[in-house]
Design a protein around this motif. Structure first.
Motif, short mmCIF file in Angstrom:
data_model
loop_
_atom_site.label_atom_id
_atom_site.label_comp_id
_atom_site.label_asym_id
_atom_site.label_seq_id
_atom_site.Cartn_x
_atom_site.Cartn_y
_atom_site.Cartn_z
N LYS A 602 11.96 -0.31 0.88
CA LYS A 602 10.85 0.17 0.05
C LYS A 602 9.39 -0.56 0.24
N LYS A 607 5.20 3.37 6.22
CA LYS A 607 5.21 4.73 5.59
C LYS A 607 4.39 5.91 6.26
N SER A 609 2.43 9.32 6.27
CA SER A 609 1.49 9.85 5.27
C SER A 609 1.65 11.33 5.38
N ASP A 613 4.62 13.52 0.00
CA ASP A 613 5.46 12.45 -0.04
C ASP A 613 5.24 11.73 -1.35
N LYS A 616 5.77 5.07 -2.89
CA LYS A 616 6.68 4.05 -2.89
C LYS A 616 6.08 2.70 -3.29
N ASP A 619 2.85 1.17 -1.51
CA ASP A 619 2.12 2.14 -0.50
C ASP A 619 0.50 1.62 -0.62
#
Length: 643
Positions: A602, A607, A609, A613, A616, A619
């Motif tokens: 995590k 990530k 984008s 989404d 998390k 982010d």
């Protein structure tokens, strides 16, 4: 009233803190001299979470001015030396580093105090309530910041001596390098960050007329500064692009100018092997490396990347192609190589096997206070984690011990987190702690991959004072602090047993998961807040996972990607059932192992984008705890091969 007077007295005695604040005030008026209210501080600062964020004092020109102002009262002798230094580019680099150190100390001091006074909730697990009060209390904070700046001033004072000393008193100490009997400096010059290119794309650089003047002048200045500091071990590799070519050019210049002689130097290079390499070809390739370097012979030659069982077999059982180790033995008999070693990113058991062959005189491996990088989570049994046993075995076999990348793969110590600095200061900066720890554990030499002359300063200064009682005392104090934090944050049982039963890629036959490494990253983030370092390592695992082909065998996957066995293993897969992978993990550790893998994924997975989404942890930059943020970056500009 009594408390107010006591507080004022303590703050008035924080001379270096006051000088640092004054240097920033002089430059951009970002600090208010009043500390009477949080509002006053808010008026002087914009709260952000990026590195060196003191508004325009983040720009190098302004950082230089901050450093000059600070040095003018705290260490004028260094300022005078830098202003008249023959290499003004390096002088500017040193001022940038000093300014960034000042910025980082003041920024954390401000942010931690403001957070405490505003009652903002801390990210769980970083500090206890008692620690949080100590970290955020204005008086305690300023006193600790003053101590940290005093450490900086001491380093600046020693740097001034080192830059001007010609009597040998400020040179890097040496040590017997195992059975080679070479007197090896505690710091080695690594040559993978100063060449023009890696030759991994575009037009390769193969001749002197392709070398840019600026790059070659920087490289020559690095070697000159290295020799001035007593660092005469130059370590490169065939795989470092045009490094050998440029070193050969530089050495010819230095020999012609009378700066040094060939016999003054310890020259080491490395050469890789593959399944198709023949003994005769390997021998010819090494002779070409010697020719490029222009040195006649090599003091040290390493097999570059003894990373797998296959690499070991190619050396010792290569069939009709000829055992590649015999090429090295022949070159040694001919006087072209004096000592044979290996460099490795291998699992711990492969390194152990190579050591126990008793063929090699020395080894280059990862081993750091934070872990053993690619070997972290490995171990030949429950007693040993990472390369701990391999260090012990290397000593038993009287091998020279060279530590790879202590400042980068050892935790990006040139760009540490606020948390790492807070744990170690005011006694030591992370780079110095990492160095002292390694020499204390028996490492003979640790490499500095210098991209600029100033990169050698802190490692060499640490080496010079490493044998003093004060250095040993500082090391012990910080080590105790780390041990106490380990038991508090990780727990004694977990700290001692987390690696037991965890597979890395060499034991994960289905998907090549690097589970031991992933759990190690979890510990590293919790202990030291080294989030950017963890993201770098996890990024390689993510890339490997994307390229893993379930239709291929484990071995086919490992060798399909040339970089896999250097940065091995695959990332966590949220959809995968890990029951078989974790069958040997003690039952009491199993829930935390699963928690650790999820935590790292995590925080560290890149990530993608897309609008739908869910966000998390981590982010957005604003969600990253202050302690996990990078405090400073001691790289004033982008190294040539990384441009």
């Amino acid at each position: 009233m009594v408390m107010d007077r006591a507080k004022s007295l303590l703050l008035s005695e924080s001379a270096f803190y006051a000088a640092a604040v004054s240097s920033v005030v002089d430059q951009e008026k970002h600090y208010s001299s009043s500390s009477s209210s949080t509002d006053n501080r808010r008026a002087g600062f914009a709260r952000r979470y990026s590195s060196f964020d003191l508004s325009t004092t983040t720009h190098n020109e302004n950082v230089i001015n901050v450093a000059k102002s600070f040095l003018s009262t705290s260490c004028p002798e260094l300022l005078t030396i830098l202003e008249s230094h023959s290499d003004q580019k390096s002088a500017q680099d040193r001022l940038i580093k000093i300014g960034r150190n000042i910025n980082a100390t003041l920024r954390y001091s401000h942010e931690a105090t403001e957070r405490f006074e505003s009652g903002e909730e801390l990210y769980p697990g970083i500090w206890t309530a008692e620690e949080a009060q100590e970290v955020g209390n204005e008086v305690d904070r300023k006193m600790k910041s003053d101590g940290s700046l005093q450490l900086l001033v001491q380093e600046c004072t020693n740097l001034a001596k080192m830059l001007t000393s010609n009597d040998g008193t400020m040179k890097c100490p040496t040590v017997r390098y195992g059975r080679t009997e070479i007197q090896m400096p505690l710091v080695s010059l690594g040559c993978m960050r100063f060449q023009q290119t890696w030759n991994r794309g575009g037009k390769p650089v193969k001749s002197a007329d392709q070398i840019e003047k600026e790059c070659q002048e920087n490289l020559v200045n690095i070697i000159k500064h290295s020799l001035h500091c007593g660092v005469n071990h130059i370590e490169t590799a065939q795989g470092y692009g045009c490094s050998e070519l440029q070193i050969g050019m530089a050495l010819k210049q230095l020999f012609d100018e009378g700066v040094c002689k060939r016999e003054d130097l310890i020259i080491q290079t490395k050469g890789g092997i593959s399944s198709s390499t023949k003994k005769s070809d390997y021998k010819s390739s090494i002779l070409q490396q010697i020719k490029r370097l222009g040195v006649g012979y090599l003091d040290l030659f390493s097999v570059h990347g003894l990373n797998t069982e296959d690499h070991y077999n190619w050396l010792f059982d290569h069939g009709e192609k000829g055992n590649l180790i015999d090429a090295l033995k022949e070159l040694r008999a001919e006087g072209k190589i004096r000592h044979i070693g290996f460099s490795t990113h291998a699992p711990a058991h492969i390194i152990k096997k190579a050591i126990e062959s008793d063929v090699f005189d020395y080894l280059n491996l990862h081993y750091h206070f934070m872990g053993s990088y690619t070997a972290s989570g490995d171990g030949t049994d429950a007693q040993w984690e990472g390369n701990t046993e391999n260090i012990r075995l290397a000593k038993k076999h009287d091998m020279g011990i060279f530590i790879i990348s202590p400042y980068d793969k050892g935790g990006r110590l040139y760009a540490p987190s606020n948390l790492a600095r807070e744990i170690m200061l005011p006694d030591l900066e992370p780079m110095e702690y990492g160095s002292l720890w390694l020499w204390d554990k028996g490492a003979h030499t640790i490499v500095c991959g210098a991209a600029r002359p100033s990169d050698l300063d802190q490692p060499v200064l640490a080496a010079i004072r490493s044998s003093t009682d004060k250095a040993k005392e500082d090391l012990a104090v910080v080590s105790r602090r780390i041990k106490e934090r380990e038991e508090q944050v990780l727990g004694k049982d977990w700290a001692e047993s987390w690696h037991v039963g965890l597979p890395n890629y060499s034991q994960s036959e289905q998907r090549g998961f690097q589970i031991g490494n992933i759990v190690w990253l979890y510990n590293t983030i919790l202990m030291y807040g080294m989030l950017d370092f963890a993201k770098d390592r996890y990024g390689t695992l993510t890339g490997n996972a994307k390229r893993w082909d379930s239709n291929k065998t484990w071995k086919e996957n490992v060798f399909a990607n040339p970089g896999f066995n250097w940065m091995p293993g695959c990332a966590y897969d949220e959809s995968y059932d890990y029951a078989s992978e974790l069958k040997d993990v003690p039952e009491q550790n199993l829930p935390r192992v699963l928690e650790a893998m999820d935590f790292v994924h995590k925080w560290c997975a890149a990530k993608e984008s897309t609008p739908n989404d869910e966000k998390k942890e981590g982010d957005e930059a604003g969600t990253i705890p202050l302690e996990y943020q990078t405090a400073y970056d001691m790289r004033p500009w982008t190294a040539f091969p990384e441009r």
